[in-house]
Design a protein around this motif. Structure first.
Motif: not given
Length: 450
Positions: A133, A147, A152, A154, A156, A173, A176, A198, A200
């Motif tokens: 992001t 996302a 994925y 990923l 946080v 997902e 998330l 976020l 990778r």
């Protein structure tokens, strides 16, 4: 007369005292009640008791540190690493008290202390960054769509996180949104800042970093290091230069790190940290540390540049003594962080009195230590006893020399991590540069003899 207040303890305090004395600068070290008998207290020209043993009452007590520096006639404060070294509020208070802050401006600390803002600064400077992001993740943002674009797995990350904290992994997902909420709550509670972003996730990544220096006008790098051998996100073994790094990647991270320092108008020593993906042969920015690093000696050994001396020159005189053309790289250096921990008891701290202590000697061997024989290792602080640094003509010789030096160390009275270092350095994965930052956790028998 110049007089430096050292707002730290242990080996880094002793290290700063050594260079300051060589430069003719007087030293006063701030200590806690528990450190009255410490090597740092006896090595400095004077000491000031900041408060009782708990760090918040002593080493983290900003008002006590500044009052002690002024009371002892000091004109500058060196924060070392850890404690208050990356606290922008403290840096401002030091300057407001009329003291010289040995480090970058508070604004640079603020900028790089916020991981999402640091990421954006790096991107603008041309430093490679992982897909993620752009800035903090807004509460109203479509996190699911973002996302999917990143892919994925990923991560946080807390914007205010650091030192391996404030990180949560998302593999699919369905995890998330709940993970983001947990991360926000955790970040708010731990760091006082609930913003997250976020990024990778790179599996089996190596941790590489670039040492930079800046004096506000000139900006240089002093090469790179590899700090991939970690346990629970804490570095165990470091080496310089980073081995098995493609020339194009090495050049990119060095040059872009200098550009980041230039854009910040950076003053002092700093480290730009990267993840290196050996499968893609790509490096990506993690963060910038706005202080001297624990592993700075290996850079000193391969360049011949005293980084603490440069910090003091920049702070006192406004300019460093070296240019990029002056920096030449010779050989290979390895550092082992030797802690008072028990490898046979889940690495629990092992406090106690050092009844016997013998360090190795010989060409290329350096010990940076905050203890000597008879010292008491307290349970209140980081358990590091010393750093063993070995410099040799090449990496193979450095590994061999480090193993010899580890065998020569004699410590009685506490348990140490020396057996772990011997095992790790003897592993074929280390020799082949096949390790990564999660290697110790992902190989169950790693700490068993090969």
């Amino acid at each position: 007369m110049r007089k430096l207040f050292i707002a730290n303890r242990g080996e880094i305090a002793v290290r700063i005292i050594r260079t300051a004395r060589e430069m003719g600068i007087g030293t006063v070290v701030g200590i806690s009640e528990a450190d009255r008998g410490s090597l740092a207290a006896s090595a400095a020209d004077g000491f000031a008791v900041l408060g009782p043993a708990p760090a918040p009452a002593s080493y983290l007590n900003q008002e006590a540190v500044i009052a002690a520096a002024l009371e002892h006639g000091c004109d500058a404060v060196h924060p070392g690493y850890g404690f208050l070294s990356e606290n922008a509020t403290f840096a401002r208070k030091v300057a407001e008290a009329g003291l010289i802050w040995v480090g970058p401006a508070a604004e640079a600390i603020d900028m790089m202390g916020n991981k999402s803002l640091a990421r954006e600064s790096a991107r603008r400077a041309g430093v490679p960054v992982l897909k993620g992001t752009d800035g903090p993740l807004a509460p109203e943002a479509d996190a699911l769509a973002l996302a999917r674009e990143i892919g994925y797995p990923l991560v946080v990350k807390a914007s205010a996180g650091g030192g391996g904290r404030g990180i949560r992994f998302v593999h699919e997902e369905s995890e998330l949104l709940s993970t983001i909420e947990m991360a926000r709550g955790e970040a708010g509670a731990v760091f006082g800042d609930s913003t997250v972003y976020l990024e990778r996730f790179v599996d089996h990544a190596r941790h590489v970093e670039v040492q930079i220096l800046g004096d506000g006008v000139n900006f240089i790098h002093l090469g790179d290091r590899d700090c991939s051998m970690q346990r629970r996100s804490q570095k165990v073994i470091e080496e310089a230069p980073a081995p098995d790094l493609p020339d194009a990647v090495r050049r990119e991270i060095r040059e872009s790190s200098v550009e980041l320092a230039r854009q910040c108008g950076y003053r002092g020593a700093g480290t730009v940290e990267f993840l290196y993906d050996p499968d893609r042969h790509e490096a990506a920015f993690i963060e910038m540390n706005t202080r001297i690093q624990v592993e700075h000696p290996i850079t000193e050994q391969i360049t011949g540049v005293d980084l603490v001396r440069e910090q003091l020159l920049i702070a006192y005189e406004g300019a460093m003594s070296v240019s990029q053309e002056d920096v030449a790289f010779t050989g290979h250096a390895i550092e082992c962080r030797i802690n008072a921990e028990d490898p046979d008891n889940n690495f629990f701290p092992s406090p106690g009195r050092l009844t016997r202590l013998v360090w190795p000697e010989g060409e290329g061997v350096r010990i940076d230590s905050g203890v000597d024989e008879g010292s008491v290792v307290t349970p209140y602080y980081d358990s590091m006893l010393a750093k063993l640094i070995v410099h040799a003509p090449d990496r193979a010789a450095a590994i061999e020399g480090t193993l010899r030096a580890l065998e020569a160390i004699e410590v009685e009275g506490v348990k140490t991590t020396i057996p772990m270092h011997r095992m790790l350095l003897s592993r074929p994965e280390f020799a082949d540069v096949a390790h990564h930052s999660k290697f110790i956790e992902t190989v169950p028998d790693l700490l068993e003899a090969p």
